[in-house]
Design an enzyme around this catalytic site. Structure first.
Site, PDB file in Angstrom:
ATOM      1  N   LYS A 298      25.082  52.462  70.513  1.00 49.00           N
ATOM      2  CA  LYS A 298      26.428  52.887  69.914  1.00 49.00           C
ATOM      3  C   LYS A 298      27.551  52.441  70.664  1.00 49.00           C
ATOM      4  CE  LYS A 298      27.481  57.230  71.667  1.00 49.00           C
ATOM      5  NZ  LYS A 298      28.625  57.199  72.335  1.00 49.00           N
ATOM      6  N   ASN A 299      27.586  52.631  72.170  1.00 50.46           N
ATOM      7  CA  ASN A 299      28.734  52.027  72.672  1.00 50.46           C
ATOM      8  C   ASN A 299      29.198  50.610  72.671  1.00 50.46           C
ATOM      9  OD1 ASN A 299      29.043  54.620  73.266  1.00 50.46           O
ATOM     10  ND2 ASN A 299      28.153  54.644  75.342  1.00 50.46           N
TER      11      ASN A 299
ATOM     12  N   ARG B 241      39.490  62.774  80.689  1.00 50.05           N
ATOM     13  CA  ARG B 241      39.778  61.217  79.979  1.00 50.05           C
ATOM     14  C   ARG B 241      41.015  60.911  79.499  1.00 50.05           C
ATOM     15  NH1 ARG B 241      34.220  61.079  76.496  1.00 50.05           N
ATOM     16  NH2 ARG B 241      34.539  58.841  76.840  1.00 50.05           N
ATOM     17  N   PRO B 242      42.042  60.825  80.336  1.00 49.30           N
ATOM     18  CA  PRO B 242      43.266  60.179  80.034  1.00 49.30           C
ATOM     19  C   PRO B 242      43.257  58.565  79.438  1.00 49.30           C
ATOM     20  CG  PRO B 242      43.205  60.114  82.295  1.00 49.30           C
ATOM     21  CD  PRO B 242      42.032  60.614  81.740  1.00 49.30           C
TER      22      PRO B 242
ATOM     23  N   ASP C 206      25.715  58.335  81.812  1.00 50.15           N
ATOM     24  CA  ASP C 206      25.199  58.823  80.456  1.00 50.15           C
ATOM     25  C   ASP C 206      23.668  59.070  80.379  1.00 50.15           C
ATOM     26  OD1 ASP C 206      27.422  56.506  78.352  1.00 50.15           O
ATOM     27  OD2 ASP C 206      27.672  58.445  79.325  1.00 50.15           O
TER      28      ASP C 206
ATOM     29  N   CYS D  64      38.249  66.813  75.934  1.00 52.03           N
ATOM     30  CA  CYS D  64      36.821  66.452  75.762  1.00 52.03           C
ATOM     31  C   CYS D  64      35.938  67.447  76.643  1.00 52.03           C
ATOM     32  CB  CYS D  64      36.593  64.948  76.276  1.00 52.03           C
ATOM     33  SG  CYS D  64      34.976  64.425  76.175  1.00 52.03           S
TER      34      CYS D  64
ATOM     35  N   ASP E  26      45.628  56.126  80.706  1.00 56.26           N
ATOM     36  CA  ASP E  26      46.998  55.812  81.479  1.00 56.26           C
ATOM     37  C   ASP E  26      46.481  54.334  81.560  1.00 56.26           C
ATOM     38  OD1 ASP E  26      45.919  56.318  84.578  1.00 56.26           O
ATOM     39  OD2 ASP E  26      44.617  57.088  82.948  1.00 56.26           O
ATOM     40  N   LEU E  27      45.273  53.910  82.047  1.00 53.99           N
ATOM     41  CA  LEU E  27      44.538  52.590  82.166  1.00 53.99           C
ATOM     42  C   LEU E  27      44.847  51.572  81.037  1.00 53.99           C
ATOM     43  CD1 LEU E  27      41.757  53.481  84.200  1.00 53.99           C
ATOM     44  CD2 LEU E  27      43.917  52.865  85.480  1.00 53.99           C
TER      45      LEU E  27
ATOM     46  N   ARG F  94      36.620  60.046  70.433  1.00 54.84           N
ATOM     47  CA  ARG F  94      37.418  59.396  71.260  1.00 54.84           C
ATOM     48  C   ARG F  94      37.590  57.802  71.310  1.00 54.84           C
ATOM     49  NH1 ARG F  94      38.950  62.431  74.851  1.00 54.84           N
ATOM     50  NH2 ARG F  94      40.160  60.855  75.943  1.00 54.84           N
TER      51      ARG F  94
ATOM     52  N   ARG G 136      25.206  62.046  66.969  1.00 55.28           N
ATOM     53  CA  ARG G 136      26.382  61.008  67.162  1.00 55.28           C
ATOM     54  C   ARG G 136      25.869  59.834  67.905  1.00 55.28           C
ATOM     55  NH1 ARG G 136      31.603  63.545  69.768  1.00 55.28           N
ATOM     56  NH2 ARG G 136      32.155  61.549  69.454  1.00 55.28           N
TER      57      ARG G 136
ATOM     58  N   ILE H  10      31.667  60.015  87.760  1.00 54.14           N
ATOM     59  CA  ILE H  10      32.203  59.239  86.759  1.00 54.14           C
ATOM     60  C   ILE H  10      33.450  60.604  85.996  1.00 54.14           C
ATOM     61  CG2 ILE H  10      32.305  58.056  84.828  1.00 54.14           C
ATOM     62  CD1 ILE H  10      31.513  56.428  87.261  1.00 54.14           C
TER      63      ILE H  10
END
Ligand code: EPZ
Length: 421
Positions: free
Chosen positions: A22-23, A123-124, A308, A118, A126-127, A94, A400, A330
């Site tokens: 998925k990822n 989970r911003p 995960d 979330c 900014d990076l 996301r 999902r 994390i």
């Protein structure tokens, strides 16, 4: 709303086919925006998140057709002229934020909704934003949307990520493929899904080196061409099913599963009493003794123990011999499965980012609530070993990221069924 009903018992025996990741697929699909030529993905997983990404890309003007029962995604964005990723789609998933880099690289501007809250953490982005700004983009937040502009196109830059973020690495690498000059991305994420993305981009004509290491170098090119690429095996699905015999006993063969994608996780399984062996077509997982031993876990970026798989590991530690300590480093709120496991008779004490689990002989079936993707499958694992019946509610979370979980586990002897209402 669907529910999944599990009657506990074991042992398990048989084969499970591992799907595409998925990822990886969620990062590969936006790459179609980087070229006017077709990009075809094979071994794609059939999941609701993949369908959501298709809806998003189609809203941007891409054309997507599926073949082979959804395992092949033929995508083309030669006519993709919309650069606005709408809140109504982005709020569902996301990973929609992975269109930001490709849209900016392709069109020189992008308007992408911020995903919002979330369950597992703030989970911003900014990076992602600071990396693209380093490449010359102007990014403002207005009305919940990121408005990004790169007058004259993006430019190569020397960027160091404060944290080895998977998403920020993927967005930056994709954007840099069409930037003027060289981009050096330091403290980059090293996850196998990024290696898979880079292998695909290289097939499209991108010039990239260093994937899988902490420093990725991208030499921008004028244009990318089409390609066909197989999605890498899903290491998180593999790890999840490796844990099924750990909690329910028995032995399962995971066809297409790869141990090389699961570094520290396999070492932990060996330490707690799970035997892993590679076969010509995948791997076999089996429990050595009647009960696994407790081990301590700290989640880290790859190649460390994957966050995960933390929830699934907690479920197994609930029935282990002894006391285990799981530290989640994390995400700041990723123990939502603990209260549900406690409803099944587990002994878990959560203090901030640390959970202490005292193993019990037996869990008991109960009605429980899924709260996020990995939490939901940890409840199913626990139910496999519990006395009596467990009913897992809100399984849309599960769909999902897990393809046909009840069929796959049913095929190895689990008493599991989906109940639709
Ligand atoms: C990816 O999310 C995965 N999702 C997640 O899997 C996975 O848990 C995560 O990587 C870590 O391995 C997809 O690939 C679609 P990050 P991503 O950016 O990219 C902070 C699942 O269950 N951060 O590496 O969003 C962030 O808040 C999902 O399949 C910032 O502070 O993860 C988090 O604490 C869940 N600023 C940490 O870094 C940023 O700009 C890791 O996030 C970006 C991230």
């Amino acid at each position: 709303m669907d529910r999944i009903v599990v009657k506990g018992g074991g042992p398990l025996a048989g084969r499970i086919e591992i799907s595409g990741a998925k990822n990886a697929c969620l990062a590969l699909m936006p790459a179609t925006l980087l070229s006017e030529e077709p990009l075809t993905l094979t071994n794609a997983p059939r999941l609701s998140d993949i369908r959501t990404m298709s809806v998003l890309l189609e809203s941007l003007g891409a054309e997507i057709s599926t073949m082979q029962d959804g395992k092949v995604l033929a995508m083309s964005s030669h006519a993709a002229d919309n650069h606005v990723a709408d809140y109504d789609i982005v709020r569902k998933m996301r990973a929609s934020n992975l269109v930001l880099g490709p849209l900016l690289a392709r069109h020189g501007h992008a308007v992408v909704s911020l995903p919002g809250g979330c369950a597992i953490g703030a989970r911003p982005m900014d990076l992602h934003i600071s990396a693209l700004e380093a490449m010359g983009a102007q990014i403002d937040l207005r009305d919940g949307y990121l408005h990004a502009e790169a007058k004259g196109g993006l430019k190569g830059a020397d960027i160091t990520l404060r944290f080895a973020s998977v998403g920020a690495t993927e967005n930056t690498v994709m954007a840099a493929t069409l930037a003027k000059g060289t981009t050096i991305l330091r403290n980059a994420a090293r996850e196998p899904e990024i290696v898979d993305l880079v292998e695909c981009l290289r097939k499209m004509g991108a010039q990239i080196e260093g994937e899988g290491t902490a420093t990725i170098t991208i030499e921008g090119v004028d244009r990318l061409h089409g390609a066909t690429h197989p999605v890498v095996a899903d290491r998180i699905e593999t790890g999840t099913y490796m844990l099924a015999p750990a909690i329910a006993g028995g032995e399962v063969e995971l066809v297409g599963g790869r141990m090389d994608l699961l570094g520290a996780f396999c070492e932990k399984l060996d330490a707690c009493g799970i035997e892993l062996s590679e076969t010509g077509t995948g791997l076999i997982a089996k429990r050595r003794n009647g009960r696994v031993d407790a081990v301590n876990v700290v989640t880290e970026v790859f190649p460390g123990f994957p966050t995960d798989l933390q929830a699934q590991m907690m479920a197994v530690m609930c029935t282990a011999n002894g006391v285990s300590v799981l530290e989640e480093r994390i995400f700041e709120n990723r123990f939502m499965h603990a209260p549900e496991l406690i409803r099944m008779g587990a002994h878990i004490d959560v203090q901030g980012g640390i959970a202490t689990v005292t193993g019990v002989e037996k869990l008991r079936g109960a009605p429980v609530m899924a709260t996020d993707l990995r939490a939901s499958v940890s409840l199913i694992l626990a139910a496999l070993a519990a006395e009596g019946e467990t009913v897992v509610n809100r399984v849309y979370h599960l769909d999902r990221g897990y393809e046909r979980v009840e069929e796959k586990l049913g095929a190895v002897g689990a008493r599991i069924e989906r109940v639709s209402e």
